[in-house]
Design a protein around this motif. Structure first.
Motif, short mmCIF file in Angstrom:
data_model
loop_
_atom_site.label_atom_id
_atom_site.label_comp_id
_atom_site.label_asym_id
_atom_site.label_seq_id
_atom_site.Cartn_x
_atom_site.Cartn_y
_atom_site.Cartn_z
N GLY A 15 -15.78 -21.91 14.33
CA GLY A 15 -17.03 -21.61 15.03
C GLY A 15 -17.14 -22.37 16.34
N SER A 16 -16.73 -23.64 16.33
CA SER A 16 -16.81 -24.43 17.57
C SER A 16 -15.85 -23.89 18.62
CB SER A 16 -16.55 -25.91 17.30
OG SER A 16 -15.19 -26.16 17.02
N ARG A 17 -14.71 -23.38 18.18
CA ARG A 17 -13.74 -22.79 19.12
C ARG A 17 -14.27 -21.46 19.68
NH1 ARG A 17 -9.71 -25.84 21.18
NH2 ARG A 17 -8.36 -24.03 21.24
N VAL A 18 -14.98 -20.69 18.85
CA VAL A 18 -15.62 -19.46 19.34
C VAL A 18 -16.62 -19.85 20.43
CG1 VAL A 18 -17.20 -17.56 18.76
CG2 VAL A 18 -15.30 -18.12 17.22
N ARG A 19 -17.44 -20.86 20.15
CA ARG A 19 -18.44 -21.31 21.12
C ARG A 19 -17.78 -21.81 22.40
NH1 ARG A 19 -21.60 -25.83 22.71
NH2 ARG A 19 -23.74 -25.20 23.12
N ASN A 51 -21.78 -19.44 8.42
CA ASN A 51 -21.23 -18.19 7.92
C ASN A 51 -19.76 -18.12 8.30
OD1 ASN A 51 -23.84 -17.53 7.17
ND2 ASN A 51 -23.82 -15.53 8.15
N ARG A 52 -18.96 -17.69 7.35
CA ARG A 52 -17.53 -17.55 7.61
C ARG A 52 -17.27 -16.27 8.40
NH1 ARG A 52 -14.89 -19.36 1.85
NH2 ARG A 52 -15.22 -21.57 2.24
N VAL A 53 -16.24 -16.34 9.23
CA VAL A 53 -15.82 -15.18 10.01
C VAL A 53 -14.67 -14.52 9.26
CG1 VAL A 53 -14.99 -14.37 12.25
CG2 VAL A 53 -16.40 -16.44 12.13
N GLY A 54 -14.84 -13.25 8.92
CA GLY A 54 -13.78 -12.52 8.25
C GLY A 54 -12.61 -12.25 9.19
N ALA A 55 -11.48 -11.90 8.63
CA ALA A 55 -10.25 -11.70 9.42
C ALA A 55 -10.41 -10.61 10.47
CB ALA A 55 -9.09 -11.38 8.49
N SER A 56 -10.95 -9.47 10.10
CA SER A 56 -11.09 -8.38 11.07
C SER A 56 -12.10 -8.73 12.16
CB SER A 56 -11.48 -7.07 10.38
OG SER A 56 -12.71 -7.22 9.70
N ARG A 57 -13.16 -9.43 11.78
CA ARG A 57 -14.17 -9.85 12.76
C ARG A 57 -13.57 -10.88 13.70
NH1 ARG A 57 -19.58 -9.50 12.12
NH2 ARG A 57 -19.03 -7.32 11.98
N LEU A 58 -12.75 -11.80 13.17
CA LEU A 58 -12.12 -12.82 14.01
C LEU A 58 -11.16 -12.16 15.00
CD1 LEU A 58 -12.02 -15.84 14.59
CD2 LEU A 58 -10.13 -16.01 12.96
N GLN A 59 -10.45 -11.15 14.56
CA GLN A 59 -9.55 -10.41 15.45
C GLN A 59 -10.36 -9.75 16.57
OE1 GLN A 59 -6.02 -10.00 15.52
NE2 GLN A 59 -6.59 -9.18 17.50
N HIS A 60 -11.50 -9.17 16.22
CA HIS A 60 -12.36 -8.53 17.21
C HIS A 60 -12.91 -9.56 18.20
CE1 HIS A 60 -15.73 -5.30 17.91
NE2 HIS A 60 -14.98 -5.50 18.97
N ILE A 61 -13.34 -10.72 17.69
CA ILE A 61 -13.83 -11.79 18.56
C ILE A 61 -12.73 -12.24 19.52
CG2 ILE A 61 -14.58 -14.21 18.59
CD1 ILE A 61 -16.07 -13.63 15.94
N ALA A 62 -11.52 -12.40 19.00
CA ALA A 62 -10.39 -12.81 19.84
C ALA A 62 -10.14 -11.80 20.95
CB ALA A 62 -9.13 -12.98 18.98
N THR A 63 -10.26 -10.52 20.63
CA THR A 63 -10.06 -9.48 21.63
C THR A 63 -11.13 -9.55 22.71
OG1 THR A 63 -9.02 -8.04 19.99
CG2 THR A 63 -9.87 -6.97 21.98
N VAL A 64 -12.38 -9.68 22.29
CA VAL A 64 -13.50 -9.75 23.24
C VAL A 64 -13.38 -11.01 24.12
CG1 VAL A 64 -16.01 -10.03 23.45
CG2 VAL A 64 -15.07 -8.37 21.82
N LEU A 65 -12.99 -12.12 23.51
CA LEU A 65 -12.90 -13.38 24.26
C LEU A 65 -11.54 -13.58 24.94
CD1 LEU A 65 -14.79 -15.81 21.83
CD2 LEU A 65 -15.68 -14.58 23.82
N LYS A 66 -10.66 -12.59 24.77
CA LYS A 66 -9.35 -12.58 25.46
C LYS A 66 -8.49 -13.80 25.14
CE LYS A 66 -11.05 -9.79 29.29
NZ LYS A 66 -12.48 -9.79 29.39
N VAL A 67 -8.38 -14.12 23.85
CA VAL A 67 -7.51 -15.19 23.38
C VAL A 67 -6.79 -14.71 22.12
CG1 VAL A 67 -8.83 -17.14 24.31
CG2 VAL A 67 -9.39 -16.25 22.04
N PRO A 68 -5.64 -15.30 21.79
CA PRO A 68 -5.00 -14.97 20.51
C PRO A 68 -5.81 -15.57 19.36
CG PRO A 68 -3.79 -16.71 21.61
CD PRO A 68 -4.86 -16.27 22.57
N VAL A 69 -5.72 -15.00 18.20
CA VAL A 69 -6.44 -15.51 17.03
C VAL A 69 -6.08 -16.97 16.78
CG1 VAL A 69 -6.71 -15.28 14.53
CG2 VAL A 69 -6.70 -13.24 15.96
N SER A 70 -4.85 -17.35 17.06
CA SER A 70 -4.42 -18.74 16.83
C SER A 70 -5.25 -19.75 17.63
CB SER A 70 -2.94 -18.89 17.18
OG SER A 70 -2.72 -18.58 18.55
N PHE A 71 -5.86 -19.31 18.73
CA PHE A 71 -6.70 -20.20 19.54
C PHE A 71 -7.78 -20.86 18.68
CE2 PHE A 71 -10.73 -20.75 21.80
CZ PHE A 71 -10.36 -21.60 22.83
#
Length: 137
Positions: A15-19, A51-71
């Motif tokens: 979550g902190s990395r998303v922020r 709240n936990r981020v599910g795998a598909s949602r995390l992939q979508h977040i990564a796409t929107v934020l233009k980073v790989p999921v590993s970020f």
């Protein structure tokens, strides 16, 4: 007697990395939520780790934020570096915390726009002097 369960450290870290990334892009929680088809309140819960981020949602977040999921997992608690006992792991935490703050991100963005190396050095000296006055250096 039900007690509130504290968030999992990995969920808090993700979550902190998303922020962090959202703030680096200058994107609001509302804008990210719109891109994902969810409310900004849900983004807040993800960012706090409540709240936990599910795998598909995390992939979508990564796409929107233009980073790989590993970020989102870089320097996460319990990673092999931390488990191996390297001394550098704790230092990464305060850097991420600093860059996740509004002040830290603003300071960092402004600092890198300063072209004159002497001016940048003087700013670092000033900050170190101020920190030493507070007994922090």
């Amino acid at each position: 007697m039900a007690s509130k369960k504290s968030p999992n450290p990995i969920d808090v870290h993700v979550g902190s990395r998303v922020r962090l990334r959202r703030m680096m892009l200058g994107m609001s929680q509302e804008k990210l939520g719109e891109a994902l088809g969810i409310t900004f309140q849900q983004i807040q819960k993800y960012e706090k780790g409540t709240n936990r981020v599910g795998a598909s949602r995390l992939q979508h977040i990564a796409t929107v934020l233009k980073v790989p999921v590993s970020f989102f997992f870089e320097d996460a608690p319990g990673t092999p570096e931390e488990a191996a006992g390297f001394a550098e792991s704790p230092s990464h935490s305060y850097v991420v915390d600093f860059l996740s703050s509004t002040e830290g991100l603003s300071l960092n963005k402004s600092f890198v726009r300063i072209k004159d190396a002497r001016v940048r050095r003087r700013i670092v000296d000033l900050v170190q002097t101020l920190a030493a006055e507070d007994g922090e250096a």
